[in-house]
Design a protein around this motif. Sequence first.
Motif, PDB file in Angstrom:
ATOM      1  N   GLY A 244       0.815  -1.200   0.000  1.00 56.64           N
ATOM      2  CA  GLY A 244       0.000   0.000   0.000  1.00 56.64           C
ATOM      3  C   GLY A 244       0.851   1.253   0.000  1.00 56.64           C
ATOM      4  N   LYS A 245       0.293   2.327   0.559  1.00 55.60           N
ATOM      5  CA  LYS A 245       0.959   3.618   0.490  1.00 55.60           C
ATOM      6  C   LYS A 245       2.232   3.622   1.334  1.00 55.60           C
ATOM      7  CE  LYS A 245      -0.970   6.077   4.420  1.00 55.60           C
ATOM      8  NZ  LYS A 245      -1.559   7.343   4.869  1.00 55.60           N
ATOM      9  N   THR A 246       3.147   4.478   0.925  1.00 55.12           N
ATOM     10  CA  THR A 246       4.384   4.629   1.681  1.00 55.12           C
ATOM     11  C   THR A 246       4.320   5.931   2.469  1.00 55.12           C
ATOM     12  OG1 THR A 246       5.443   5.737  -0.191  1.00 55.12           O
ATOM     13  CG2 THR A 246       5.707   3.348  -0.021  1.00 55.12           C
ATOM     14  N   ILE A 247       5.075   5.989   3.530  1.00 53.17           N
ATOM     15  CA  ILE A 247       5.094   7.165   4.383  1.00 53.17           C
ATOM     16  C   ILE A 247       6.531   7.630   4.543  1.00 53.17           C
ATOM     17  CG2 ILE A 247       3.032   6.465   5.650  1.00 53.17           C
ATOM     18  CD1 ILE A 247       4.799   5.479   7.862  1.00 53.17           C
ATOM     19  N   GLU A 248       6.667   8.865   4.969  1.00 53.92           N
ATOM     20  CA  GLU A 248       8.001   9.442   5.144  1.00 53.92           C
ATOM     21  C   GLU A 248       8.236   9.715   6.614  1.00 53.92           C
ATOM     22  OE1 GLU A 248      10.848  12.979   3.315  1.00 53.92           O
ATOM     23  OE2 GLU A 248       8.750  12.800   2.708  1.00 53.92           O
ATOM     24  N   LEU A 249       9.302   9.126   7.144  1.00 58.66           N
ATOM     25  CA  LEU A 249       9.642   9.283   8.554  1.00 58.66           C
ATOM     26  C   LEU A 249      10.562  10.475   8.743  1.00 58.66           C
ATOM     27  CD1 LEU A 249      10.332   5.557   9.527  1.00 58.66           C
ATOM     28  CD2 LEU A 249       8.178   6.804   9.621  1.00 58.66           C
ATOM     29  N   ASP A 250      10.358  11.191   9.853  1.00 49.66           N
ATOM     30  CA  ASP A 250      11.223  12.317  10.210  1.00 49.66           C
ATOM     31  C   ASP A 250      11.994  11.973  11.482  1.00 49.66           C
ATOM     32  OD1 ASP A 250      10.035  13.780   8.111  1.00 49.66           O
ATOM     33  OD2 ASP A 250       8.409  14.427   9.440  1.00 49.66           O
ATOM     34  N   ASP A 251      13.147  12.567  11.624  1.00 50.74           N
ATOM     35  CA  ASP A 251      13.941  12.471  12.859  1.00 50.74           C
ATOM     36  C   ASP A 251      14.150  11.014  13.281  1.00 50.74           C
ATOM     37  OD1 ASP A 251      13.797  15.233  12.858  1.00 50.74           O
ATOM     38  OD2 ASP A 251      12.033  15.282  14.152  1.00 50.74           O
ATOM     39  N   VAL A 252      14.626  10.191  12.364  1.00 46.84           N
ATOM     40  CA  VAL A 252      14.842   8.770  12.657  1.00 46.84           C
ATOM     41  C   VAL A 252      16.174   8.595  13.370  1.00 46.84           C
ATOM     42  CG1 VAL A 252      14.993   6.452  11.683  1.00 46.84           C
ATOM     43  CG2 VAL A 252      13.529   8.153  10.610  1.00 46.84           C
ATOM     44  N   THR A 253      16.157   7.867  14.478  1.00 47.61           N
ATOM     45  CA  THR A 253      17.383   7.497  15.184  1.00 47.61           C
ATOM     46  C   THR A 253      17.386   5.990  15.383  1.00 47.61           C
ATOM     47  OG1 THR A 253      16.334   7.883  17.342  1.00 47.61           O
ATOM     48  CG2 THR A 253      17.574   9.705  16.375  1.00 47.61           C
ATOM     49  N   PHE A 254      18.561   5.375  15.221  1.00 43.66           N
ATOM     50  CA  PHE A 254      18.691   3.927  15.285  1.00 43.66           C
ATOM     51  C   PHE A 254      19.502   3.506  16.497  1.00 43.66           C
ATOM     52  CE2 PHE A 254      18.180   4.590  10.640  1.00 43.66           C
ATOM     53  CZ  PHE A 254      17.066   3.797  10.441  1.00 43.66           C
ATOM     54  N   LEU A 280      14.939  -0.561  18.836  1.00 45.74           N
ATOM     55  CA  LEU A 280      15.623  -0.582  17.543  1.00 45.74           C
ATOM     56  C   LEU A 280      15.705   0.811  16.932  1.00 45.74           C
ATOM     57  CD1 LEU A 280      16.903  -2.206  15.206  1.00 45.74           C
ATOM     58  CD2 LEU A 280      14.589  -2.455  14.265  1.00 45.74           C
ATOM     59  N   MET A 281      14.623   1.561  16.951  1.00 41.97           N
ATOM     60  CA  MET A 281      14.625   2.870  16.312  1.00 41.97           C
ATOM     61  C   MET A 281      13.508   3.738  16.893  1.00 41.97           C
ATOM     62  SD  MET A 281      13.005   1.889  12.559  1.00 41.97           S
ATOM     63  CE  MET A 281      12.592   3.573  12.092  1.00 41.97           C
ATOM     64  N   LYS A 282      13.684   5.039  16.747  1.00 45.61           N
ATOM     65  CA  LYS A 282      12.669   6.033  17.087  1.00 45.61           C
ATOM     66  C   LYS A 282      12.433   6.919  15.870  1.00 45.61           C
ATOM     67  CE  LYS A 282      14.759   7.772  20.664  1.00 45.61           C
ATOM     68  NZ  LYS A 282      15.062   8.566  21.893  1.00 45.61           N
ATOM     69  N   TYR A 283      11.234   7.468  15.762  1.00 45.44           N
ATOM     70  CA  TYR A 283      10.916   8.284  14.597  1.00 45.44           C
ATOM     71  C   TYR A 283       9.798   9.258  14.953  1.00 45.44           C
ATOM     72  CZ  TYR A 283       7.090   4.915  14.183  1.00 45.44           C
ATOM     73  OH  TYR A 283       5.996   4.124  14.439  1.00 45.44           O
ATOM     74  N   ARG A 284       9.560  10.180  14.036  1.00 46.91           N
ATOM     75  CA  ARG A 284       8.468  11.139  14.163  1.00 46.91           C
ATOM     76  C   ARG A 284       7.861  11.374  12.798  1.00 46.91           C
ATOM     77  NH1 ARG A 284       7.715  16.895  14.500  1.00 46.91           N
ATOM     78  NH2 ARG A 284       9.843  17.177  13.716  1.00 46.91           N
ATOM     79  N   ILE A 285       6.541  11.606  12.769  1.00 47.17           N
ATOM     80  CA  ILE A 285       5.824  11.832  11.517  1.00 47.17           C
ATOM     81  C   ILE A 285       4.932  13.048  11.690  1.00 47.17           C
ATOM     82  CG2 ILE A 285       4.000  10.908  10.013  1.00 47.17           C
ATOM     83  CD1 ILE A 285       5.196   8.199  10.326  1.00 47.17           C
ATOM     84  N   THR A 286       4.969  13.940  10.714  1.00 47.71           N
ATOM     85  CA  THR A 286       4.169  15.167  10.769  1.00 47.71           C
ATOM     86  C   THR A 286       3.174  15.279   9.620  1.00 47.71           C
ATOM     87  OG1 THR A 286       5.940  16.349   9.593  1.00 47.71           O
ATOM     88  CG2 THR A 286       5.965  16.428  11.996  1.00 47.71           C
ATOM     89  N   GLU A 287       3.263  14.400   8.645  1.00 48.77           N
ATOM     90  CA  GLU A 287       2.380  14.468   7.485  1.00 48.77           C
ATOM     91  C   GLU A 287       1.579  13.172   7.368  1.00 48.77           C
ATOM     92  OE1 GLU A 287       1.977  17.114   5.687  1.00 48.77           O
ATOM     93  OE2 GLU A 287       3.628  18.297   6.531  1.00 48.77           O
TER      94      GLU A 287
END
Length: 439
Positions: A244-254, A280-287
């Motif tokens: 399905g649709k793809t999303i864009e992650l912001d502020d990704v830390t591994f 494993l990772m952290k992220y943020r999404i605004t859109e």
Amino acid sequence: MPVAASAVYFLNLRGDVLINRLYRDDVGGNMVDAFRMHIMQTKELGTCPVRQIGGCSFFYMRISNVYIVIVVSSNANVACAFKFVVEAVALFKSYFGGSFDEDAIRNNFVLIYELLDEIMDFGYPQNLSPEILKLYITQEGVRSPFSSKQPLDKPVPNATLQVTGAVGWRREGLVYKKNEVFLDIVESVNLLMSSKGSVLRCDVTGKVLMKCFLSGMPDLKLGLNDKIGLEKESQLKSRPTKSGKTIELDDVTFHQCVNLTRFNSEKTVSFVPPDGEFELMKYRITEGVNLPFRVLPTIKELGRTRMEVNVKVKSVYGAKMFALGVVIKIPVPKQTAKASFQVTSGRAKYNPSIDSLVWKIKKFPGQTESTLSAEVELISTIAEKKSWTRPPIQMEFQVPMFTASGLRVRFLKVWEKSGYNTVEWVRYITKAGSYEIRC
């Protein structure tokens, strides 16, 4: 920029130096006297953990009854300095049986000096992993008589590989009868919506949590339906993905186990996992945030003694899903006397301690709506009425198997040279962060 520390001091609450280590000769040995004079004696501790005295910067943190002070003569990364202090204290606790205080320092002078020489070189932080350092610094610390924690004896072979290799977070020789991987995607959705229904602020903070019980040294590869998991941007435009649709992650830390070289070249999250639980990772999404709930409030003030409150809550997630522990807090004026309710589901009551109508719903199915109608009686006062500034409505909830960002696991592959079979478990959950609706 790294810490580049010139000296590290351990002080008690009186300002006496318990132990110190000089890493550079660009500061004098009396710098701690300046710290005591300008900060401790003027009782300015706690106002700011970073102070500039003369040509030096002091970073200090209190742990139990001990102050740890890092002296830096040049510009440095403050976050890195405090991260070093936190990791160093965790290391000392692992040697001292879980305690870190003035008595623990006095009982372990020799061991602390040896550790300080290993964890920092010429002012730059080095390896602070207790699992690795215990492989070649085998001296046991003197445990506090008040500590109830028992030391863990885990002899690990092949210390040279652990110290010099790239997999310092995992030891060799692990064996499990059943090889399992648990992966949890946990998200917190934050929302601020106006009284007219327009979104003023919205974002999602998430983290990928893993629990691995795998034998040997496995190599894992994780694929997500986001742009970091795509093969090429051109392939995305010409051939849609199955997930399905793809999303864009912001502020990704591994986590440090992720192979960043492979990630930059192949755009895949590849890693040799630590044993047990880790982030494993952290992220943020605004859109493109999928809001789980829509709240439509209507509050009418009828004179000085009555109010009518009507709140409609709609669940936007799938019909087969449900939310748990839904709590809606509707603010009312401080002079509220009592309230009567009519709800289509759940229970509601007036809580005077927080000046709110609290509406609780244990289980909220998807694609449904619930309403609350309340009549609020107010206490009439002789004093001139002040205009009531309406605080926002707040929500609490948990929605299993739903992600507000739309993030999904496309695949999770486990490869190990022995070729054993693995069982993978994937769960999703979305919780309320700061979920507020103005009324």
